[in-house]
Design an enzyme around this catalytic site. Structure first.
Site, PDB file in Angstrom:
ATOM      1  CB  CYS A   1     118.054  25.008 -60.734  1.00 44.38           C
ATOM      2  SG  CYS A   1     116.700  25.608 -61.751  1.00 44.38           S
TER       3      CYS A   1
ATOM      4  CB  CYS B   1     120.841  28.530 -65.824  1.00 50.02           C
ATOM      5  SG  CYS B   1     119.672  29.880 -65.686  1.00 50.02           S
TER       6      CYS B   1
ATOM      7  CB  CYS C   1     114.566  32.456 -60.578  1.00 51.03           C
ATOM      8  SG  CYS C   1     114.971  32.023 -62.276  1.00 51.03           S
TER       9      CYS C   1
ATOM     10  CD  GLN D   1     111.071  35.539 -80.286  1.00 58.37           C
ATOM     11  OE1 GLN D   1     111.754  34.866 -79.522  1.00 58.37           O
ATOM     12  NE2 GLN D   1     110.931  35.217 -81.562  1.00 58.37           N
TER      13      GLN D   1
ATOM     14  CB  CYS E   1     114.753  29.153 -81.310  1.00 54.21           C
ATOM     15  SG  CYS E   1     113.369  28.112 -81.779  1.00 54.21           S
TER      16      CYS E   1
HETATM   17  C1  LIG Z   1     109.373  30.815 -82.794  1.00 57.20           C
HETATM   18  S1  LIG Z   1     107.694  31.257 -82.861  1.00 57.20           S
HETATM   19  C2  LIG Z   1     107.805  32.762 -83.753  1.00 57.20           C
HETATM   20  C3  LIG Z   1     106.595  33.654 -83.672  1.00 57.20           C
HETATM   21  C4  LIG Z   1     106.798  35.102 -84.117  1.00 57.20           C
HETATM   22  N1  LIG Z   1     107.504  35.200 -85.350  1.00 57.20           N
HETATM   23  C5  LIG Z   1     107.483  35.906 -83.041  1.00 57.20           C
HETATM   24  O1  LIG Z   1     108.648  36.335 -83.204  1.00 57.20           O
HETATM   25  O2  LIG Z   1     106.874  36.156 -81.992  1.00 57.20           O
HETATM   26  C6  LIG Z   1     107.060  30.094 -83.964  1.00 57.20           C
HETATM   27  C7  LIG Z   1     105.596  30.204 -84.232  1.00 57.20           C
HETATM   28  O3  LIG Z   1     105.253  29.236 -85.232  1.00 57.20           O
HETATM   29  C8  LIG Z   1     103.964  28.703 -84.946  1.00 57.20           C
HETATM   30  N2  LIG Z   1     103.885  27.434 -85.702  1.00 57.20           N
HETATM   31  C9  LIG Z   1     104.333  26.206 -85.355  1.00 57.20           C
HETATM   32  N3  LIG Z   1     104.174  25.340 -86.368  1.00 57.20           N
HETATM   33  C10 LIG Z   1     103.616  26.038 -87.386  1.00 57.20           C
HETATM   34  C11 LIG Z   1     103.227  25.711 -88.715  1.00 57.20           C
HETATM   35  N4  LIG Z   1     103.387  24.492 -89.210  1.00 57.20           N
HETATM   36  N5  LIG Z   1     102.706  26.682 -89.484  1.00 57.20           N
HETATM   37  C12 LIG Z   1     102.535  27.937 -89.010  1.00 57.20           C
HETATM   38  N6  LIG Z   1     102.893  28.307 -87.759  1.00 57.20           N
HETATM   39  C13 LIG Z   1     103.429  27.377 -86.962  1.00 57.20           C
HETATM   40  C14 LIG Z   1     103.946  28.622 -83.431  1.00 57.20           C
HETATM   41  O4  LIG Z   1     102.626  28.585 -82.951  1.00 57.20           O
HETATM   42  C15 LIG Z   1     104.688  29.924 -83.053  1.00 57.20           C
HETATM   43  O5  LIG Z   1     103.784  30.984 -82.920  1.00 57.20           O
END
Ligand SMILES: C[S@@+](CC[C@H](N)C(=O)[O-])C[C@H]1O[C@@H](n2cnc3c(N)ncnc32)[C@H](O)[C@@H]1O
Length: 463
Positions: free
Chosen positions: A90, A93, A171, A295, A420
């Site tokens: 798979c 992971c 899974c 998340q 991330c």
């Molecule tokens: C890693 S997530 C974090 C979301 C939130 N902080 C959380 O912890 O649930 C990144 C977010 O950035 C948004 N995103 C991506 N590119 C962006 C941009 N240029 N400006 C604003 N938001 C953006 C995505 O849609 C997503 O919701």
């Protein structure tokens, strides 16, 4: 064993010792060949293990091999028997063959090395990774590809490095009910002649099934990703799902008719229940739409947010910016600690969720904008908004340089960077540290056990 030699041809068997792990947790061997050392990547091989390796692919500068057998006396003490029956094939992971503590140590050293190499940070002081007490069944969102095979609809995860579906059995990183529901839907597809997607000629109806669960599994969202908004035997399918799984609170058709690897298409059509699922995080309630980011690991998200907000050291008089805010989670949780929060996110549905989330939690000191963060922050700068702190939580590609440059111009005292992707984090830290910010704390959090992915919180202060 058939042949053992150092002639590097595909299919030949060589002996190699693993020197290190790549960032994806793949073993790296350096094999003498034509008076130099040639790099071979070997999945599942651990540092200091010696193995007979079958060469599977060669390029000019490096190759790939698979383990034929490991010399027993070199077996790593860090090795553990992967508990998942599908681990060997798979693609989900990739470091389950490392024991859990060793996987946390590996992530810490991978992050440190990336910060040194890409971030040019001399001596990054990376804290031990915050691990998970029980690192299983953590994913609250599961997205499973559906395909057509000999006129039958099949589903499962992609085999490693391919788009070949392997059957979805147990899974270990998603709740058993999510696995069950996906297989139940696959059986319904076969009963009602709903064809799985064929990537080559783009035929078939069902491409993916997404299942999202809340923390106590009291609400479940199912998204059927179809090539068109036309589900045959819709009402029968809905009633069979609801009868079998009464906690399903939302069924949505998402239409994706594009030739793309992106899972969700633009339009969603709720066909049962709500167009959201509700979850609780650090005492607040959140509505999450099918297309909104949330998340995936509930237990670790609470640790991640608590760490980020502790590092933000917020004061009642502070103005906070929550950039890349998703459904507003961080800004809303932080709102009671500060005077005002300004939040920005690019996905319309997520911003709609965020506004409702503010209402249902009775929070009034937050405003949301649907915009690119790098553009909205310039507007806030022009409006003379004086922020004391900013949380940035961008997608894997990291922050746009325009956003970082504006943070610098606005002279924001504290930055909490949640990342991330260690590589883009390192790139952005290099930029910020060259423009007068100092890194105080680097705190990784294990959001994705059994995979090499890593989440990191960094606290920076303006010098
Ligand atoms: C890693 S997530 C974090 C979301 C939130 N902080 C959380 O912890 O649930 C990144 C977010 O950035 C948004 N995103 C991506 N590119 C962006 C941009 N240029 N400006 C604003 N938001 C953006 C995505 O849609 C997503 O919701």
């Amino acid at each position: 064993m058939t042949t053992i030699n150092n002639n590097l041809t595909i299919g030949s068997i060589i002996v190699g010792t693993c020197d290190n792990l790549s960032h994806e947790g793949v073993g790296i061997c350096h094999i003498p060949s034509e008076n130099q050392l040639f790099t071979i990547f070997v999945e599942n091989l651990l540092p200091s293990e010696k193995a007979q390796i079958k060469i599977t692919k060669l390029t000019k500068n490096y190759g790939y091999g698979e383990i034929v057998s490991i010399y027993a006396d070199t077996r790593s003490p860090l090795r553990s028997n992967p508990p998942c029956p599908s681990y060997a094939i798979c693609g989900g992971c990739n470091i389950m063959h490392l024991n859990y503590q060793a996987s946390l140590n590996f992530k810490k050293s991978m992050l440190t090395e990336t910060l040194r190499k890409i971030g040019k940070l001399d001596n990054p002081n990376v804290q031990p990774v915050i691990g998970m007490d029980n690192p299983s069944y953590y994913r609250n969102k599961v997205q499973v590809p559906f395909q057509n095979e000999s006129n039958k609809t099949i589903c499962g995860f992609f085999a490693r490095n391919t788009h070949q579906v392997i059957p979805l059995k147990e899974c270990l990183i998603q709740p058993p009910i999510s696995t069950e529901i996906v297989n139940f839907i696959k059986n319904l597809c076969n009963e009602f002649k709903i064809a799985g997607y064929n990537e080559q000629n783009q035929t078939g109806l069902i491409r993916h099934v997404l299942v999202r669960t809340n923390n106590d599994l009291s609400a479940i969202m199912i998204v059927l990703v179809l090539t068109q908004n036309n589900l045959p035997s819709k009402s029968q399918i809905i009633s069979k799902i609801i009868k079998r799984y009464p906690n399903v609170s939302s069924i949505i058709i998402n239409v994706n008719d594009q030739k793309t690897n992106t899972i969700l298409g633009k339009n969603c059509y709720p066909i049962y229940g709500n167009d959201y699922i509700e979850d609780t995080l650090l005492g607040l309630k959140f509505r999450i739409g099918a297309k909104s980011f949330y998340q995936v690991n509930h237990v670790q998200t609470e640790k991640l947010y608590a760490t980020a907000l502790k590092l933000a050291n917020l004061q009642k008089t502070d103005v906070l910016i929550d950039a890349y805010c998703g459904i507003g989670t961080i800004g809303l949780i932080a709102s009671k600690m500060v005077k005002q929060v300004y939040a920005v996110e690019i996905v319309q549905e997520a911003i709609e969720n965020a506004m409702i989330n503010a209402k249902i939690n009775k929070i009034n000191n937050i405003s949301f904008k649907c915009q690119k963060a790098e553009e909205q922050i310039i507007k806030w700068q022009k409006q003379n908004i004086k922020a004391d702190a900013i949380v940035v939580d961008p997608p894997r590609k990291g922050c746009d340089e325009k956003l970082l440059a504006t943070i610098i111009q606005m002279e924001i005292k504290k930055i909490i960077y949640i990342s991330c992707d260690p590589a883009t984090l390192a790139r952005d830290l290099k930029y910020l540290t060259s423009k007068g910010y100092e890194i105080k704390i680097i705190q990784p959090v294990d959001m994705f056990p059994y995979t090499s992915n890593l989440e990191t919180v960094v606290q920076l202060y303006r010098k």
